[in-house]
Write a protein that holds these residues in place. Structure first.
Motif, short mmCIF file in Angstrom:
data_model
loop_
_atom_site.label_atom_id
_atom_site.label_comp_id
_atom_site.label_asym_id
_atom_site.label_seq_id
_atom_site.Cartn_x
_atom_site.Cartn_y
_atom_site.Cartn_z
N LEU A 161 40.37 37.29 11.96
CA LEU A 161 39.70 36.28 12.78
C LEU A 161 38.36 35.92 12.15
CD1 LEU A 161 40.27 37.68 16.39
CD2 LEU A 161 41.25 35.57 15.46
N ASP A 162 37.93 34.69 12.40
CA ASP A 162 36.63 34.26 11.90
C ASP A 162 35.52 34.46 12.91
OD1 ASP A 162 37.37 33.04 9.23
OD2 ASP A 162 38.71 31.93 10.55
N ALA A 163 35.85 34.51 14.19
CA ALA A 163 34.84 34.72 15.24
C ALA A 163 35.55 35.14 16.52
CB ALA A 163 34.02 33.45 15.47
N ALA A 164 34.82 35.85 17.38
CA ALA A 164 35.39 36.28 18.66
C ALA A 164 34.29 36.25 19.72
CB ALA A 164 35.99 37.68 18.56
N ALA A 165 34.60 35.63 20.85
CA ALA A 165 33.68 35.58 21.98
C ALA A 165 34.38 36.13 23.21
CB ALA A 165 33.22 34.14 22.23
N PHE A 166 33.69 36.99 23.94
CA PHE A 166 34.26 37.67 25.10
C PHE A 166 33.43 37.34 26.34
CE2 PHE A 166 34.85 40.90 21.54
CZ PHE A 166 36.09 40.40 21.18
N HIS A 167 34.10 36.84 27.37
CA HIS A 167 33.43 36.49 28.62
C HIS A 167 33.81 37.50 29.70
CE1 HIS A 167 31.47 33.77 31.48
NE2 HIS A 167 32.50 33.97 32.29
N VAL A 168 32.82 38.10 30.34
CA VAL A 168 32.94 39.08 31.42
C VAL A 168 33.90 40.21 31.08
CG1 VAL A 168 32.10 37.61 33.28
CG2 VAL A 168 34.53 37.55 32.74
N GLY A 169 33.66 40.85 29.96
CA GLY A 169 34.44 42.01 29.56
C GLY A 169 33.71 43.31 29.86
N GLY A 170 34.39 44.41 29.63
CA GLY A 170 33.80 45.73 29.85
C GLY A 170 34.65 46.78 29.16
N ALA A 171 34.55 48.02 29.64
CA ALA A 171 35.28 49.14 29.05
C ALA A 171 35.33 50.26 30.09
CB ALA A 171 34.62 49.60 27.76
N PHE A 172 35.70 51.49 29.64
CA PHE A 172 35.77 52.64 30.53
C PHE A 172 36.70 52.33 31.71
CE2 PHE A 172 31.94 53.03 28.12
CZ PHE A 172 31.63 54.39 28.00
N TRP A 173 37.98 52.11 31.40
CA TRP A 173 38.94 51.66 32.40
C TRP A 173 38.93 52.53 33.65
CZ3 TRP A 173 41.53 47.39 33.40
CH2 TRP A 173 41.87 46.50 32.37
N SER A 174 38.91 53.85 33.51
CA SER A 174 39.04 54.72 34.68
C SER A 174 37.82 54.65 35.59
CB SER A 174 39.31 56.17 34.26
OG SER A 174 38.28 56.66 33.44
N THR A 175 36.68 54.25 35.06
CA THR A 175 35.51 54.01 35.90
C THR A 175 35.56 52.62 36.52
OG1 THR A 175 34.06 55.56 34.73
CG2 THR A 175 32.98 53.72 35.84
N MET A 176 36.14 51.70 35.79
CA MET A 176 36.22 50.31 36.24
C MET A 176 37.13 50.14 37.45
SD MET A 176 37.40 47.04 33.90
CE MET A 176 36.92 47.98 32.46
N LEU A 177 38.23 50.88 37.48
CA LEU A 177 39.31 50.60 38.43
C LEU A 177 38.83 50.49 39.88
CD1 LEU A 177 42.14 52.95 37.12
CD2 LEU A 177 41.94 50.48 36.80
N GLU A 178 38.29 51.58 40.42
CA GLU A 178 38.00 51.62 41.84
C GLU A 178 36.89 50.67 42.26
OE1 GLU A 178 38.27 55.78 43.74
OE2 GLU A 178 37.49 56.05 41.72
N ARG A 179 36.01 50.33 41.34
CA ARG A 179 34.89 49.47 41.68
C ARG A 179 35.26 47.99 41.65
NH1 ARG A 179 32.00 54.11 40.28
NH2 ARG A 179 29.97 54.17 41.33
N SER A 180 36.42 47.69 41.12
CA SER A 180 36.84 46.29 41.01
C SER A 180 37.42 45.79 42.32
CB SER A 180 37.88 46.15 39.90
OG SER A 180 38.40 44.84 39.86
N SER A 181 37.11 44.55 42.67
CA SER A 181 37.68 43.95 43.87
C SER A 181 39.20 43.82 43.75
CB SER A 181 37.06 42.57 44.12
OG SER A 181 37.28 41.71 43.00
N ASP A 182 39.72 43.86 42.52
CA ASP A 182 41.17 43.79 42.32
C ASP A 182 41.89 45.08 42.71
OD1 ASP A 182 41.17 41.17 41.21
OD2 ASP A 182 40.44 41.98 39.32
N TRP A 183 41.14 46.14 42.97
CA TRP A 183 41.73 47.46 43.17
C TRP A 183 42.34 47.64 44.56
CZ3 TRP A 183 43.63 51.19 40.52
CH2 TRP A 183 43.75 52.48 41.02
#
Length: 621
Positions: A442-464
């Motif tokens: 790839l020549d460039a990459a842009a990420f909008h509203v990303g994150g990491a640490f899936w197991s910490t992310m799960l419960e705090r997400s409104s999608d959960w």
């Protein structure tokens, strides 16, 4: 517990206070008849998975030998993790112990190294890990598990200690006996390691008698399934586009589009009937032939008359439980992605992020009702990584671009295979970072509203919320669920950006929405901190251990930028956030869209909202 500052006072003052020797094995907490500590198994008599994780869950060869895990509707396939020699760089630690006082915990909003009555310490390099602790906030939980979460990637090859002090809870009798000269018979083999741990913590300033419970676990690389697949993958070199719609022919296509097409891309198959990867004893995977991945192509109005070979190609990554068409082929363009490719003059191509796309909703629901099937979801994401890589390489080689759908109004071949970029939103940003960590062409990459640490992310997400409803039906104990969530990080590792912080050294743009209710800011901040990514000013807030930098930034830069929709902030605890649309609002702002276009065009990072941060009141020109 005395602070580290007190521990660092000159020896003369320390002698006056007669501090206990921090390297000395702690004295038993009871001076009367010791309690019976022979019952049960494990460190606390409640099984070897309490606490989780720990070095006690490795076999003699140093591989994971998971046991005493909570019951699930079917048996947890721990053999699928037996190739690993340690736990995750994003590993959450769980302790089940009654009577814990959380008043001395460090929170994630303003964490401080070495602070708090429950924390992580890197035994290998002797530094405090930036971390936070919380008691599970699930309502009406009969047992509130203690959760200690890292706020930065735990280094591969390091041993991590978790320490809970007597300011939070009294030392359990079984742990007390473990450190004595006469440990329980079933703990005799591990007792020397715990004595060594207490001695090492003493060297690092933790007073032995202040320790209620301490344990350790190793961190090891869990990326092998994906890296093995990418190392073996080939590009079959065929596709179909049998559903082509053209505005000039009177077909219905989304706003800003001239042409849209859907079909399939031939890819290598790594899944056994969508049931999981075929894992070897070393974590490598075996190809199982070929299969078809979904393929989408979107040609905007702006490029129909472009000169031959002049149009760059944008690979798009969609959001959670969605699909590319919802972003690029609608009458109203709710995420402004069609506007972005039209203004930027890009042809967009995409595939689905299998595992967390619309078509996989039933698989996700099945995982929620039987947590033992969790690997099916993350294995699908491994397949998706291969699919996306195949798509990129098919564009680069020109094979895909030979299709008539890429011809302009005069029959000219529009696409330029030498200019290929990526733009991902939400899930597409998270998995896009994983993709970038595996060095795609790839020549460039842009990420909008990303994150990491899936197991910490799960419960705090409104999608959960929906998934939690399903999980509680099959696993009624909140504390059991917390152990399983922490376990899930081992399956997330191949497809979690936290696993790739040592490889994400290329330029990229990461945009954050303040108060994001779907991808919590705590997980974005933790990724940024782990990467040493600077925060371009002006910004709304500066997370701990993240360096601010003045913009604009020249080509070849990488940075976090912030956008504030000025919505209510999510609550701090590990509960699903109320829906505020903070996750979605900024992507339609001119300030956010123009910043992405700048970066994809020349690698520069420009702030388009004047002298103040980009906010709902100041969204850009």
């Amino acid at each position: 517990m005395r602070s580290l500052l007190v521990l660092a006072l000159p020896l003369a003052i320390a002698a006056c206070h007669r501090e206990p020797d921090p390297t000395k094995t702690p004295t038993p907490s009871s001076t009367t008849t010791p309690p019976d500590t022979t019952g049960g198994t494990g460190l606390l008599g409640t099984g070897w998975a309490n606490p989780f994780p720990s070095a006690d869950l490795l076999d003699a060869d140093g591989h994971l030998a998971l046991r005493d895990l909570p019951a699930t509707p079917s048996a947890i396939p721990v053999d699928r993790l037996a190739w690993r020699t340690g736990f995750s760089p994003g590993q959450v630690a769980v302790l089940r112990l009654p009577g814990i006082d959380d008043s001395g915990f460090a929170g994630w909003q303003a964490p401080e190294r070495g602070a708090g009555t429950a924390r992580m310490i890197d035994l290998t390099d002797g530094h405090d890990v930036l971390s936070f602790a919380e008691l599970d906030a699930y309502p009406d939980a009969e047992e509130r598990a203690l959760l200690v979460r890292p706020l930065e990637a735990l280094p591969y090859g390091h041993d991590i200690a978790v320490v809970v002090t007597t300011d939070a809870v009294a030392r359990p009798p079984r742990f007390d006996a473990l450190l004595s000269d006469h440990p329980p018979a079933d703990l005799a083999d591990v007792a020397p390691r715990y004595r060594d741990l207490v001695a090492r913590l003493g060297e690092l300033g933790v007073v032995a008698d202040d320790i209620a419970v301490a344990w350790q676990f190793p961190v090891a690389d869990g990326r092998e399934p994906l890296r093995s697949a990418l190392a073996q993958h080939t590009v079959p070199g065929s596709h179909t586009l049998d559903d082509v719609r053209d505005r000039d022919l009177g077909d219905e296509v989304g706003v800003h589009l001239w042409r849209a097409a859907e079909g399939t891309l031939r890819v290598q198959q790594w899944l056994d009937d969508d049931d999981g990867l075929q894992l070897g004893p070393d974590g490598t995977v075996t190809p199982l032939g070929e299969t078809d991945a979904d393929l989408f192509v979107y040609v905007p109005e702006s490029v129909r008359d472009a000169p031959a070979g002049s149009v760059p190609v944008l690979v798009f990554g969609h959001g959670l439980l969605s699909e590319p068409a919802r972003y690029l082929d609608t009458p109203d363009d709710p995420s402004a992605v069609a506007q972005l490719i039209d203004e930027g003059g890009y042809i967009a191509v995409a595939t689905r992020w299998r595992g967390l796309t619309t078509s996989d909703s039933l698989i996700a629901a099945g995982v929620a009702t039987d947590f033992a099937q969790f690997h099916r979801l993350t294995d699908l994401l491994v397949q998706s990584q291969v699919n996306t890589r195949t798509l990129i390489e098919s564009v680069r080689s020109g094979e895909l671009l030979d299709d008539p759908v890429f011809l302009g109004a005069q029959g000219q071949p529009l696409a330029d295979p030498d200019r290929v970029v990526y733009y991902g939103i939400s899930l597409g940003a998270i998995e896009g970072a994983v993709m970038l960590g595996n060095d795609p062409p790839l020549d460039a990459a842009a990420f909008h509203v990303g994150g990491a640490f899936w197991s910490t992310m799960l419960e705090r997400s409104s999608d959960w919320t929906l998934f939690e409803f399903l999980i509680t039906g099959s696993i009624p104990s909140a504390a059991d669920r917390q152990v399983l969530y922490a376990l899930s990080q081992l399956w997330w590792d191949p497809v979690d950006p936290v696993s790739y912080v040592d490889a994400l050294d290329r330029p990229f743009l990461l945009q954050q929405s303040i108060g994001d209710e779907q991808v919590p800011n705590v997980t974005t901040d933790a990724l940024v901190r782990s990467l040493g990514l600077p925060l371009m000013q002006p910004a709304v807030t500066v997370p701990v251990d993240v360096d601010p930098v003045d913009g604009p930034l020249p080509a070849g830069s990488r940075a976090l930028t912030q956008f504030d929709p000025m919505t209510a902030r999510p609550p701090p605890e590990n509960r699903p956030a109320p829906v505020t649309d903070a996750h979605t609002i900024p992507r339609t702002w001119d300030g956010a869209r123009l910043q992405v276009l700048d970066f994809l065009a020349d690698g520069s990072i420009v702030h388009h909202c004047g002298a103040s941060p980009c906010t709902a009141d100041n969204p850009g020109p």
